[in-house]
Write a protein that holds these residues in place. Structure first.
Motif, PDB file in Angstrom:
ATOM      1  N   MET A   1      22.769  14.700 -45.076  1.00  0.00           N
ATOM      2  CA  MET A   1      22.706  13.947 -46.328  1.00  0.00           C
ATOM      3  C   MET A   1      23.033  12.555 -45.760  1.00  0.00           C
ATOM      4  N   THR A   2      22.229  11.612 -46.182  1.00  0.00           N
ATOM      5  CA  THR A   2      22.353   9.934 -45.749  1.00  0.00           C
ATOM      6  C   THR A   2      22.919   9.389 -47.028  1.00  0.00           C
ATOM      7  N   VAL A  33      34.931   8.485 -48.697  1.00  0.00           N
ATOM      8  CA  VAL A  33      35.516   7.316 -47.989  1.00  0.00           C
ATOM      9  C   VAL A  33      34.726   7.375 -46.843  1.00  0.00           C
ATOM     10  N   GLY A  34      34.363   5.822 -46.134  1.00  0.00           N
ATOM     11  CA  GLY A  34      33.500   5.723 -45.393  1.00  0.00           C
ATOM     12  C   GLY A  34      34.478   5.252 -44.258  1.00  0.00           C
ATOM     13  N   VAL A  35      34.060   5.545 -42.999  1.00  0.00           N
ATOM     14  CA  VAL A  35      35.034   4.873 -41.848  1.00  0.00           C
ATOM     15  C   VAL A  35      33.797   4.602 -40.604  1.00  0.00           C
ATOM     16  N   ALA A  45      28.478   5.276 -39.101  1.00  0.00           N
ATOM     17  CA  ALA A  45      29.947   5.451 -39.785  1.00  0.00           C
ATOM     18  C   ALA A  45      29.850   6.796 -40.178  1.00  0.00           C
ATOM     19  N   LEU A  46      31.141   7.441 -40.504  1.00  0.00           N
ATOM     20  CA  LEU A  46      31.427   8.678 -40.775  1.00  0.00           C
ATOM     21  C   LEU A  46      31.559   8.506 -42.228  1.00  0.00           C
TER      22      LEU A  46
END
Length: 70
Positions: A1-2, A33-35, A45-46
């Protein structure tokens, strides 16, 4: 999934140092949450689901990832 991160509002922890070696996080839609690496903001990014992020941060607070002797 993007996941589209183009409008994410990234921030660093208040405990980050000025050396530039830290991560940035962003609150995303649907509780995710993006990291990402602050040195490479256009890099990968995760993205974590809300429950996974809560479990991870609880483990951090509990010291489960602390290195011995530090």
């Amino acid at each position: 999934m993007t996941t589209d991160l183009s409008e994410a509002l990234w921030f660093k922890s208040s405990r980050s140092h000025s050396t530039g070696e830290c991560v940035e996080a962003a609150h995303l839609p649907h509780g995710r949450v993006g990291v990402r690496d602050s040195k490479h903001p256009s890099g990968p990014a995760l993205v974590f689901g809300g429950a996974a992020w809560d479990t991870f941060t609880a483990a951090l607070r509990a010291g489960r990832f602390d290195l011995p002797g530090r």
